[in-house]
Design a protein around this motif. Structure first.
Motif, PDB file in Angstrom:
ATOM      1  N   TRP A 149     -47.449 -17.233  33.494  1.00  0.00           N
ATOM      2  CA  TRP A 149     -46.021 -17.180  33.828  1.00  0.00           C
ATOM      3  C   TRP A 149     -45.703 -15.858  34.547  1.00  0.00           C
ATOM      4  O   TRP A 149     -45.048 -15.840  35.584  1.00  0.00           O
ATOM      5  N   SER A 150     -46.169 -14.766  33.976  1.00  0.00           N
ATOM      6  CA  SER A 150     -45.881 -13.454  34.540  1.00  0.00           C
ATOM      7  C   SER A 150     -46.550 -13.265  35.902  1.00  0.00           C
ATOM      8  O   SER A 150     -45.963 -12.671  36.815  1.00  0.00           O
ATOM      9  N   ALA A 151     -47.780 -13.781  36.045  1.00  0.00           N
ATOM     10  CA  ALA A 151     -48.470 -13.671  37.331  1.00  0.00           C
ATOM     11  C   ALA A 151     -47.713 -14.435  38.414  1.00  0.00           C
ATOM     12  O   ALA A 151     -47.551 -13.950  39.544  1.00  0.00           O
ATOM     13  N   GLY A 152     -47.235 -15.635  38.087  1.00  0.00           N
ATOM     14  CA  GLY A 152     -46.416 -16.390  39.038  1.00  0.00           C
ATOM     15  C   GLY A 152     -45.127 -15.662  39.362  1.00  0.00           C
ATOM     16  O   GLY A 152     -44.662 -15.657  40.512  1.00  0.00           O
ATOM     17  N   SER A 153     -44.548 -15.014  38.348  1.00  0.00           N
ATOM     18  CA  SER A 153     -43.308 -14.277  38.551  1.00  0.00           C
ATOM     19  C   SER A 153     -43.505 -13.090  39.480  1.00  0.00           C
ATOM     20  O   SER A 153     -42.607 -12.721  40.244  1.00  0.00           O
ATOM     21  N   LEU A 154     -44.681 -12.466  39.408  1.00  0.00           N
ATOM     22  CA  LEU A 154     -44.979 -11.352  40.305  1.00  0.00           C
ATOM     23  C   LEU A 154     -44.886 -11.788  41.765  1.00  0.00           C
ATOM     24  O   LEU A 154     -44.309 -11.090  42.607  1.00  0.00           O
ATOM     25  N   ILE A 155     -45.457 -12.948  42.051  1.00  0.00           N
ATOM     26  CA  ILE A 155     -45.421 -13.464  43.424  1.00  0.00           C
ATOM     27  C   ILE A 155     -43.995 -13.857  43.798  1.00  0.00           C
ATOM     28  O   ILE A 155     -43.523 -13.589  44.901  1.00  0.00           O
ATOM     29  N   GLY A 156     -43.296 -14.471  42.836  1.00  0.00           N
ATOM     30  CA  GLY A 156     -41.917 -14.878  43.094  1.00  0.00           C
ATOM     31  C   GLY A 156     -40.999 -13.715  43.403  1.00  0.00           C
ATOM     32  O   GLY A 156     -40.061 -13.829  44.201  1.00  0.00           O
ATOM     33  N   ALA A 157     -41.261 -12.563  42.768  1.00  0.00           N
ATOM     34  CA  ALA A 157     -40.392 -11.401  42.951  1.00  0.00           C
ATOM     35  C   ALA A 157     -40.396 -10.875  44.376  1.00  0.00           C
ATOM     36  O   ALA A 157     -39.421 -10.269  44.824  1.00  0.00           O
ATOM     37  N   VAL A 158     -41.502 -11.078  45.090  1.00  0.00           N
ATOM     38  CA  VAL A 158     -41.604 -10.534  46.455  1.00  0.00           C
ATOM     39  C   VAL A 158     -41.598 -11.629  47.517  1.00  0.00           C
ATOM     40  O   VAL A 158     -41.853 -11.349  48.694  1.00  0.00           O
ATOM     41  N   SER A 159     -41.285 -12.857  47.131  1.00  0.00           N
ATOM     42  CA  SER A 159     -41.346 -13.975  48.080  1.00  0.00           C
ATOM     43  C   SER A 159     -40.033 -14.236  48.794  1.00  0.00           C
ATOM     44  O   SER A 159     -39.985 -15.017  49.745  1.00  0.00           O
ATOM     45  N   LEU A 160     -38.948 -13.592  48.329  1.00  0.00           N
ATOM     46  CA  LEU A 160     -37.654 -13.843  48.958  1.00  0.00           C
ATOM     47  C   LEU A 160     -37.649 -13.376  50.413  1.00  0.00           C
ATOM     48  O   LEU A 160     -36.941 -13.934  51.257  1.00  0.00           O
ATOM     49  N   PHE A 161     -38.452 -12.340  50.719  1.00  0.00           N
ATOM     50  CA  PHE A 161     -38.551 -11.874  52.105  1.00  0.00           C
ATOM     51  C   PHE A 161     -38.953 -13.012  53.036  1.00  0.00           C
ATOM     52  O   PHE A 161     -38.469 -13.120  54.159  1.00  0.00           O
ATOM     53  N   ARG A 162     -39.880 -13.861  52.564  1.00  0.00           N
ATOM     54  CA  ARG A 162     -40.466 -14.900  53.412  1.00  0.00           C
ATOM     55  C   ARG A 162     -39.491 -16.038  53.712  1.00  0.00           C
ATOM     56  O   ARG A 162     -39.533 -16.633  54.798  1.00  0.00           O
ATOM     57  N   ILE A 163     -38.643 -16.369  52.739  1.00  0.00           N
ATOM     58  CA  ILE A 163     -37.808 -17.567  52.896  1.00  0.00           C
ATOM     59  C   ILE A 163     -36.323 -17.264  53.009  1.00  0.00           C
ATOM     60  O   ILE A 163     -35.516 -18.176  53.126  1.00  0.00           O
ATOM     61  N   GLU A 164     -35.962 -15.961  52.985  1.00  0.00           N
ATOM     62  CA  GLU A 164     -34.536 -15.600  52.991  1.00  0.00           C
ATOM     63  C   GLU A 164     -33.812 -16.181  54.200  1.00  0.00           C
ATOM     64  O   GLU A 164     -32.705 -16.700  54.088  1.00  0.00           O
TER      65      GLU A 164
END
Length: 399
Positions: free
Chosen positions: A260-275
């Motif tokens: 869960w936490s590993a997926g969250s790490l990626i999610g935390a920095v993915s907004l740049f890509r899809i904003e």
């Protein structure tokens, strides 16, 4: 954030050191202790035979206290110095966990964990509201997406550390040990904040007007509430899902929390890509829909696929959480941000409390994966309702 606040901080930028590193260190340390507390409490209750009902009762207590504390914490964050408020909350969480560790050696586990939950969750809500309300000030004119992504990335690193640390600490050891070790992280967090130099924003108490709670902001609150409830549902049922349905151990539970936490790490920095790839509303509806599908898929898979699905849930949750935070900070003045966050979290906790009540009533009579599936259906229905609301709002705007 208003231009007044931006100008206030821009004037002092050159004359003081960047407080970002101290803030991130505090966020990391507090995240380890906070997530570790909930992981340890849930596992201890299940291991001692209290099952899903026991964990649901524990988290229901947390929800009731958070529901009461969220508006109060929001008012406090807008009225008092947020850094000092956060330091006080960290020290309080340290004392609560240390006291619980001592009491667990002599008293009933369920009673102590429930009592500690009431005290801990109040302090926790004050800490989180004051900490997250500081993000626009810490950003100091920088991009809000970058600032929030950095904070939530570090927070998830802490959650991952808690997941990896909790397994060994809980495996055939006294329940007092994890509480003692994790309490020390709160003390370190308080120290980082105390040493941080940050000019406080003037405590101008402004009212939240009706125009600030417009339909789009109400939809944002609903999205946050649904995302929050999906996350806490995993917290309620995760330990029983592993212990009873997957026949796993504390180490296996730690793996799922780590995923869960590993997926969250990626999610935390993915907004740049899809904003810029889609509108805010479309992004939030997509995240809710995908979360529903992943929850529903848990009924038909087993390890190692469950680990992958938990990672996907963490990714979707944290991506949505960062997006909601950025949207809220962009639409609400810094002077009322604490209270706006308090309102948003109160609604989320109210919805979460309903889910806790259902889980406590059902107990161990239904598989956790069945409850995951049912909530996935609720999410899909909610996505449909939110979609209709967006279309109706657009039609009114065009007419």
């Amino acid at each position: 954030m208003s231009n007044l606040v931006r100008n206030h901080h821009a004037k002092g930028r050159a004359g003081r050191s960047d407080p970002c590193l101290g803030f991130l260190a505090s966020t990391l340390s507090a995240a380890v202790a906070r997530n570790g507390y909930y992981i340890a409490s849930a596992w201890i209750l299940v291991e001692r035979g209290y099952g899903t009902a026991g964990v649901a009762t524990f988290l229901a207590i947390v929800s009731v206290v958070e529901f009461i504390a969220s508006p109060l914490a929001g008012v406090a964050a807008d009225r008092f110095d947020r850094r000092c408020l956060n330091v006080a909350a960290d020290l309080s969480r340290f004392l609560v966990m240390l006291g619980a560790a001592c009491a667990l050696l002599y008293m009933d586990v369920f009673l102590i964990i429930c009592l500690s939950a009431a005290l801990f969750s109040f302090c926790d809500r004050v800490a989180l509201t004051s900490s997250q309300s500081m993000i626009p000030v810490i950003a100091d004119g920088r991009d809000l997406v970058a600032s929030n992504s950095a904070v939530f990335f570090v927070m998830q690193v802490g959650n991952l550390g808690a997941a990896l640390l909790s397994g060994p600490l809980l495996h055939e050891r006294s329940p007092a040990l994890p509480f003692t070790v994790l309490a020390a992280f709160f003390l370190f967090s308080a120290g980082c904040l105390a040493l941080m130099r940050l000019e406080p924003v003037s405590c101008r108490i402004a009212k939240i007007s009706a125009s600030q709670i417009d339909p789009s902001l109400r939809r944002l609150i609903v999205v946050y509430a649904l995302l929050y409830t999906s996350a806490v549902l995993v917290s309620v049922l995760g330990s029983s899902f592993v212990f009873h349905e997957q026949k796993g151990t504390a180490v296996d539970f730690g793996y799922l929390e780590a995923a869960w936490s590993a997926g969250s790490l990626i999610g935390a920095v993915s907004l740049f890509r899809i904003e810029r790839a889609m509108s805010t509303h479309a992004r939030h509806l997509m995240l809710l829909g995908l979360t529903a599908l992943v929850l529903m898929a848990l009924t038909s898979v087993r390890t190692p696929w469950t680990v992958i699905l938990f990672a996907a849930l963490g990714f979707l949750y944290n991506l949505g959480r960062v997006s909601v935070e950025v949207t809220l900070q962009a639409r609400v003045s810094d002077y009322v941000l604490g209270r706006a966050k308090g309102i948003m979290h109160s609604v989320a906790v109210a919805l979460g409390f309903i889910v806790f009540g259902v889980a406590a009533a059902v107990g161990d009579r239904a598989f956790p994966s069945t409850i995951f599936f049912a909530f996935g259906v609720v999410l899909l229905i909610s996505v449909s309702c939110l979609s209709v609301g967006v279309i109706q709002t657009q039609e009114k705007g065009e007419s």
